[in-house]
Motif scaffolding. Sequence first.
Motif, mmCIF file in Angstrom:
data_model
loop_
_atom_site.group_PDB
_atom_site.id
_atom_site.type_symbol
_atom_site.label_atom_id
_atom_site.label_comp_id
_atom_site.label_asym_id
_atom_site.label_seq_id
_atom_site.Cartn_x
_atom_site.Cartn_y
_atom_site.Cartn_z
ATOM 1 N N UNK A 1 -3.257 71.199 -25.591
ATOM 2 C CA UNK A 1 -1.504 71.322 -25.119
ATOM 3 C C UNK A 1 -1.194 71.782 -23.890
ATOM 4 N N UNK A 2 -2.363 72.709 -23.047
ATOM 5 C CA UNK A 2 -2.887 73.441 -21.911
ATOM 6 C C UNK A 2 -3.811 73.617 -21.426
ATOM 7 N N UNK A 3 -4.579 71.997 -20.676
ATOM 8 C CA UNK A 3 -5.419 71.605 -20.200
ATOM 9 C C UNK A 3 -5.879 72.470 -19.368
ATOM 10 N N UNK A 4 -5.426 72.888 -18.332
ATOM 11 C CA UNK A 4 -5.942 73.991 -17.266
ATOM 12 C C UNK A 4 -5.603 75.400 -18.027
ATOM 13 N N UNK A 5 -5.604 75.613 -19.052
ATOM 14 C CA UNK A 5 -5.758 77.340 -19.403
ATOM 15 C C UNK A 5 -4.320 78.282 -19.009
ATOM 16 N N UNK A 6 -3.738 79.153 -19.050
ATOM 17 C CA UNK A 6 -2.403 79.238 -18.994
ATOM 18 C C UNK A 6 -2.616 80.706 -18.022
ATOM 19 N N UNK B 1 1.357 85.530 -18.243
ATOM 20 C CA UNK B 1 2.546 86.142 -18.364
ATOM 21 C C UNK B 1 3.529 84.790 -18.623
ATOM 22 N N UNK B 2 2.527 83.946 -19.139
ATOM 23 C CA UNK B 2 3.457 82.608 -19.437
ATOM 24 C C UNK B 2 2.950 82.663 -20.951
ATOM 25 N N UNK B 3 4.068 82.052 -22.449
ATOM 26 C CA UNK B 3 3.541 81.982 -23.592
ATOM 27 C C UNK B 3 2.628 80.822 -23.635
ATOM 28 N N UNK B 4 1.296 80.707 -24.505
ATOM 29 C CA UNK B 4 0.547 80.082 -25.100
ATOM 30 C C UNK B 4 2.214 79.497 -25.628
ATOM 31 N N UNK C 1 -0.546 82.857 -33.678
ATOM 32 C CA UNK C 1 -1.229 81.570 -32.944
ATOM 33 C C UNK C 1 -1.714 80.129 -34.269
ATOM 34 N N UNK C 2 -1.083 79.156 -33.246
ATOM 35 C CA UNK C 2 -1.302 78.144 -34.560
ATOM 36 C C UNK C 2 -2.373 77.504 -34.553
ATOM 37 N N UNK C 3 -3.792 78.154 -33.975
ATOM 38 C CA UNK C 3 -4.900 77.405 -33.633
ATOM 39 C C UNK C 3 -6.243 78.561 -34.663
ATOM 40 N N UNK C 4 -5.185 79.936 -34.800
ATOM 41 C CA UNK C 4 -5.478 80.817 -35.163
ATOM 42 C C UNK C 4 -7.186 80.160 -36.860
ATOM 43 N N UNK D 1 -9.304 77.434 -36.203
ATOM 44 C CA UNK D 1 -9.210 76.698 -35.399
ATOM 45 C C UNK D 1 -10.466 76.606 -34.637
ATOM 46 N N UNK D 2 -11.705 75.844 -34.501
ATOM 47 C CA UNK D 2 -12.440 75.260 -33.882
ATOM 48 C C UNK D 2 -11.893 75.400 -32.566
ATOM 49 N N UNK D 3 -10.921 74.765 -32.341
ATOM 50 C CA UNK D 3 -9.464 74.159 -30.578
ATOM 51 C C UNK D 3 -9.879 75.916 -30.487
ATOM 52 N N UNK D 4 -10.063 77.258 -30.756
ATOM 53 C CA UNK D 4 -9.169 78.107 -30.494
ATOM 54 C C UNK D 4 -10.178 78.771 -29.266
ATOM 55 N N UNK D 5 -10.157 78.326 -28.298
ATOM 56 C CA UNK D 5 -10.664 79.231 -26.935
ATOM 57 C C UNK D 5 -11.677 80.458 -27.548
ATOM 58 N N UNK D 6 -12.681 80.555 -26.904
ATOM 59 C CA UNK D 6 -13.548 81.325 -27.618
ATOM 60 C C UNK D 6 -12.951 83.257 -26.471
ATOM 61 N N UNK D 7 -11.962 83.126 -25.914
ATOM 62 C CA UNK D 7 -11.659 84.580 -25.738
ATOM 63 C C UNK D 7 -10.454 84.439 -26.127
ATOM 64 N N UNK D 8 -10.200 83.970 -26.983
ATOM 65 C CA UNK D 8 -9.211 84.503 -27.787
ATOM 66 C C UNK D 8 -9.627 85.136 -29.427
#
Length: 83
Positions: A22-27, A30-33, A42-45, A47-54
């Motif tokens: 839903x955010x192909x360029x990241x975020x 100060x902007x809500x994911x 987190x709706x991706x908690x 999930x393998x699609x959750x970014x590694x940094x998260x």
Amino acid sequence: MNCRLGCGACCIAPSITSVIPGMPNGKPAGIRCVQLSDKNLCLLFGSPSRPDVCSEFTPSIDVCGTSDEQALWLITELESSTC
């Protein structure tokens, strides 16, 4: 330290350069994911699609403080000092 459920500061304050569904360029900072629910969960908690940094974020008193408000302030300050 464990995450405070419903805090969401780590999903709002920092910039994330990884692709997020839903955010192909990241975020920007100060902007809500878009994957942060209305209850600040987190709706991706888990999930393998959750970014590694998260997935690799480890809460600590130095970053998260003792309240949701303090976490948002601290992470915002850290973000602005690293730009």
